[in-house]
Design a protein around this motif. Structure first.
Motif, PDB file in Angstrom:
ATOM      1  N   PHE A 169     -10.477  -4.093  -1.033  1.00  0.00           N
ATOM      2  CA  PHE A 169     -10.046  -5.200  -1.004  1.00  0.00           C
ATOM      3  C   PHE A 169     -10.931  -6.846  -1.181  1.00  0.00           C
ATOM      4  CE2 PHE A 169      -8.435  -1.434   1.904  1.00  0.00           C
ATOM      5  CZ  PHE A 169      -7.315  -1.957   1.196  1.00  0.00           C
ATOM      6  N   GLU A 170     -12.046  -5.835  -1.568  1.00  0.00           N
ATOM      7  CA  GLU A 170     -12.835  -7.835  -1.203  1.00  0.00           C
ATOM      8  C   GLU A 170     -12.614  -8.405  -2.684  1.00  0.00           C
ATOM      9  OE1 GLU A 170     -17.783  -8.436  -2.904  1.00  0.00           O
ATOM     10  OE2 GLU A 170     -17.173  -7.486  -3.304  1.00  0.00           O
ATOM     11  N   HIS A 171     -12.285 -10.253  -2.223  1.00  0.00           N
ATOM     12  CA  HIS A 171     -11.566 -10.865  -2.858  1.00  0.00           C
ATOM     13  C   HIS A 171     -10.059 -10.459  -3.038  1.00  0.00           C
ATOM     14  CE1 HIS A 171     -12.659 -14.694  -4.654  1.00  0.00           C
ATOM     15  NE2 HIS A 171     -11.778 -14.813  -5.978  1.00  0.00           N
ATOM     16  N   THR A 172      -9.419  -9.772  -2.368  1.00  0.00           N
ATOM     17  CA  THR A 172      -7.875  -9.664  -3.264  1.00  0.00           C
ATOM     18  C   THR A 172      -7.350 -10.279  -2.440  1.00  0.00           C
ATOM     19  OG1 THR A 172      -7.673  -8.068  -1.211  1.00  0.00           O
ATOM     20  CG2 THR A 172      -8.657  -7.306  -3.272  1.00  0.00           C
ATOM     21  N   GLY A 211      -4.033  -0.941  -4.870  1.00  0.00           N
ATOM     22  CA  GLY A 211      -4.974   0.237  -3.925  1.00  0.00           C
ATOM     23  C   GLY A 211      -5.029   1.173  -4.251  1.00  0.00           C
ATOM     24  N   PRO A 212      -5.663   2.115  -2.750  1.00  0.00           N
ATOM     25  CA  PRO A 212      -6.780   3.481  -3.373  1.00  0.00           C
ATOM     26  C   PRO A 212      -5.625   4.352  -2.424  1.00  0.00           C
ATOM     27  CG  PRO A 212      -7.216   1.684  -1.068  1.00  0.00           C
ATOM     28  CD  PRO A 212      -6.344   0.766  -1.707  1.00  0.00           C
ATOM     29  N   VAL A 213      -4.403   3.893  -1.687  1.00  0.00           N
ATOM     30  CA  VAL A 213      -3.268   4.898  -1.383  1.00  0.00           C
ATOM     31  C   VAL A 213      -2.960   5.325  -2.462  1.00  0.00           C
ATOM     32  CG1 VAL A 213      -1.271   5.512   0.558  1.00  0.00           C
ATOM     33  CG2 VAL A 213      -3.726   3.912   0.778  1.00  0.00           C
ATOM     34  N   GLU A 214      -2.502   6.741  -2.554  1.00  0.00           N
ATOM     35  CA  GLU A 214      -1.538   7.034  -3.807  1.00  0.00           C
ATOM     36  C   GLU A 214      -1.871   6.457  -5.461  1.00  0.00           C
ATOM     37  OE1 GLU A 214       2.346   7.899  -2.429  1.00  0.00           O
ATOM     38  OE2 GLU A 214       2.361   6.755  -1.355  1.00  0.00           O
ATOM     39  N   ALA A 215      -3.076   6.437  -5.742  1.00  0.00           N
ATOM     40  CA  ALA A 215      -3.910   5.657  -6.554  1.00  0.00           C
ATOM     41  C   ALA A 215      -2.993   5.923  -7.967  1.00  0.00           C
ATOM     42  CB  ALA A 215      -5.449   6.040  -6.595  1.00  0.00           C
ATOM     43  N   GLU A 216      -2.271   6.972  -8.166  1.00  0.00           N
ATOM     44  CA  GLU A 216      -1.975   8.581  -9.541  1.00  0.00           C
ATOM     45  C   GLU A 216      -0.313   7.574  -9.142  1.00  0.00           C
ATOM     46  OE1 GLU A 216      -3.526   9.486 -11.508  1.00  0.00           O
ATOM     47  OE2 GLU A 216      -5.666   8.642 -10.490  1.00  0.00           O
ATOM     48  N   ARG A 217       0.291   6.483  -7.982  1.00  0.00           N
ATOM     49  CA  ARG A 217       1.970   6.537  -8.074  1.00  0.00           C
ATOM     50  C   ARG A 217       1.770   5.020  -8.950  1.00  0.00           C
ATOM     51  NH1 ARG A 217       5.463   7.058  -3.024  1.00  0.00           N
ATOM     52  NH2 ARG A 217       7.489   6.166  -3.561  1.00  0.00           N
ATOM     53  N   GLU A 227      13.819 -10.315 -13.825  1.00  0.00           N
ATOM     54  CA  GLU A 227      13.157 -11.433 -14.062  1.00  0.00           C
ATOM     55  C   GLU A 227      11.619 -11.244 -14.237  1.00  0.00           C
ATOM     56  OE1 GLU A 227      11.375 -15.461 -13.388  1.00  0.00           O
ATOM     57  OE2 GLU A 227      12.202 -14.882 -11.758  1.00  0.00           O
ATOM     58  N   ALA A 228      10.551 -10.926 -12.432  1.00  0.00           N
ATOM     59  CA  ALA A 228       9.694 -10.860 -12.802  1.00  0.00           C
ATOM     60  C   ALA A 228       9.216  -9.508 -12.099  1.00  0.00           C
ATOM     61  CB  ALA A 228       8.685 -12.206 -12.030  1.00  0.00           C
ATOM     62  N   PHE A 229       7.635  -9.316 -12.471  1.00  0.00           N
ATOM     63  CA  PHE A 229       8.009  -7.914 -11.727  1.00  0.00           C
ATOM     64  C   PHE A 229       5.749  -7.872 -12.008  1.00  0.00           C
ATOM     65  CE2 PHE A 229       8.305  -7.267 -16.675  1.00  0.00           C
ATOM     66  CZ  PHE A 229       7.249  -6.485 -16.878  1.00  0.00           C
ATOM     67  N   ARG A 230       5.475  -7.187 -11.391  1.00  0.00           N
ATOM     68  CA  ARG A 230       3.679  -6.109 -11.702  1.00  0.00           C
ATOM     69  C   ARG A 230       3.905  -5.276 -11.059  1.00  0.00           C
ATOM     70  NH1 ARG A 230      -1.055 -10.652 -10.773  1.00  0.00           N
ATOM     71  NH2 ARG A 230       0.728 -12.335 -11.788  1.00  0.00           N
ATOM     72  N   ILE A 231       3.965  -4.328 -12.738  1.00  0.00           N
ATOM     73  CA  ILE A 231       3.404  -3.017 -12.736  1.00  0.00           C
ATOM     74  C   ILE A 231       1.665  -2.533 -12.045  1.00  0.00           C
ATOM     75  CG2 ILE A 231       3.837  -0.618 -13.617  1.00  0.00           C
ATOM     76  CD1 ILE A 231       4.841  -1.818 -15.718  1.00  0.00           C
ATOM     77  N   THR A 232       2.434  -1.779 -10.301  1.00  0.00           N
ATOM     78  CA  THR A 232       0.734  -1.634  -9.762  1.00  0.00           C
ATOM     79  C   THR A 232       0.703   0.793 -10.438  1.00  0.00           C
ATOM     80  OG1 THR A 232       0.745  -0.992  -7.596  1.00  0.00           O
ATOM     81  CG2 THR A 232       0.952  -3.403  -8.922  1.00  0.00           C
ATOM     82  N   LEU A 233      -0.609   0.521 -10.101  1.00  0.00           N
ATOM     83  CA  LEU A 233      -1.093   2.084  -9.411  1.00  0.00           C
ATOM     84  C   LEU A 233      -1.596   2.413  -7.563  1.00  0.00           C
ATOM     85  CD1 LEU A 233      -2.733   3.103 -12.866  1.00  0.00           C
ATOM     86  CD2 LEU A 233      -0.457   3.660 -12.115  1.00  0.00           C
ATOM     87  N   GLY A 234      -0.969   2.810  -7.576  1.00  0.00           N
ATOM     88  CA  GLY A 234      -1.194   2.618  -5.985  1.00  0.00           C
ATOM     89  C   GLY A 234      -1.006   1.712  -4.995  1.00  0.00           C
ATOM     90  N   CYS A 235      -1.186   1.296  -4.052  1.00  0.00           N
ATOM     91  CA  CYS A 235      -1.089   0.978  -2.490  1.00  0.00           C
ATOM     92  C   CYS A 235      -1.712   0.892  -1.650  1.00  0.00           C
ATOM     93  CB  CYS A 235       0.558   1.066  -2.463  1.00  0.00           C
ATOM     94  SG  CYS A 235       0.600   2.691  -1.163  1.00  0.00           S
ATOM     95  N   ALA A 236      -1.747  -0.281  -0.857  1.00  0.00           N
ATOM     96  CA  ALA A 236      -2.667  -0.148   0.674  1.00  0.00           C
ATOM     97  C   ALA A 236      -1.667   0.093   1.898  1.00  0.00           C
ATOM     98  CB  ALA A 236      -2.805  -1.532   0.372  1.00  0.00           C
ATOM     99  N   GLY A 237      -2.247   1.066   2.318  1.00  0.00           N
ATOM    100  CA  GLY A 237      -1.611   0.998   3.218  1.00  0.00           C
ATOM    101  C   GLY A 237      -2.696   1.335   5.185  1.00  0.00           C
ATOM    102  N   TRP A 238      -1.948   1.143   6.078  1.00  0.00           N
ATOM    103  CA  TRP A 238      -2.379   0.876   7.210  1.00  0.00           C
ATOM    104  C   TRP A 238      -1.875   1.163   8.233  1.00  0.00           C
ATOM    105  CZ3 TRP A 238      -1.921  -2.969   3.589  1.00  0.00           C
ATOM    106  CH2 TRP A 238      -3.194  -3.780   3.634  1.00  0.00           C
ATOM    107  N   ASP A 239      -1.987   2.821   9.843  1.00  0.00           N
ATOM    108  CA  ASP A 239      -1.892   2.995  10.468  1.00  0.00           C
ATOM    109  C   ASP A 239      -1.742   2.016  11.725  1.00  0.00           C
ATOM    110  OD1 ASP A 239      -2.416   5.722   8.832  1.00  0.00           O
ATOM    111  OD2 ASP A 239      -4.411   6.215  10.017  1.00  0.00           O
TER     112      ASP A 239
END
Length: 190
Positions: free
Chosen positions: A26-29, A79-85, A125-137
């Motif tokens: 998460f540094e500089h994100t 993000g580090p959660v479900e990094a292959e999704r 019209e606009a999008f960002r494709i990512t691998l993974g997400c960030a999650g908090w309990d």
């Protein structure tokens, strides 16, 4: 009255990491929060390109890219959660079966059909494709915010979709009118 009556959601906000946050994920994100409720939070890092582009992802998934400009479209580390999704953060002008409408303007999808439409030049019209997400309990994000690990501000569509990734951190802090170089990690602690 329940505890939920006092819950303040940061859905559709940016989380901007503070300089003292020493987590390499998460540094500089800048994170766009897609969901935030009393059970936890989920967001997508929007300013960290991965070492893969849309051509490599399409080849891996057996998709043909019909829109040549998309071949070098970067894929991001969400993000580090479900990094292959795969996740697609996008304008709400398109939706698919597995689309979460975050606001009237922004949606989150996680479907092969969405990627197929993007490859065919028929995506949003606009999008960002990512691998993974960030999650908090539950309570975790609130605790991190109270610890001054994150700045929180309302999301800005221009920063989200139309600002180059290497400029998003600075652009997001400008939404708050803050110069990050002047911030001390000890703010709020006396």
């Amino acid at each position: 009255m329940t505890m939920n009556a006092f819950f303040d959601s940061f859905k559709n906000h940016f989380l901007i990491s503070m300089p003292h946050l020493n987590d390499p994920h998460f540094e500089h994100t800048v994170i766009y929060l897609c969901e935030h409720n009393s059970e936890g939070a989920m967001g997508i890092i929007v300013n960290r390109p991965a070492n893969v582009d849309f051509t490599e992802l399409a080849d891996h998934l057996g998709l043909t890219i019909y829109a040549p400009l998309l071949r070098s479209e970067p894929i991001y580390n969400g993000g580090p959660v479900e990094a292959e999704r795969g996740f697609i953060l996008h304008t709400a002008d398109k939706s698919w079966e597995r689309t979460l409408r975050v606001t009237d303007e922004i949606s989150l999808s996680a479907s092969l059909e969405a990627l197929e439409d993007i490859a065919q030049g028929q995506g949003p019209e606009a999008f960002r494709i990512t691998l993974g997400c960030a999650g908090w309990d539950a309570g975790q994000l609130e605790s991190e915010i109270a610890n001054n690990d994150w700045l929180v501000c309302e999301a800005d569509l221009d920063v989200l979709f139309h600002t180059p990734s290497d400029m998003q951190f600075t652009a997001a802090t400008r939404v708050l009118g803050i110069d990050m170089a002047r911030l001390s990690p000890d703010i709020g602690h006396g």
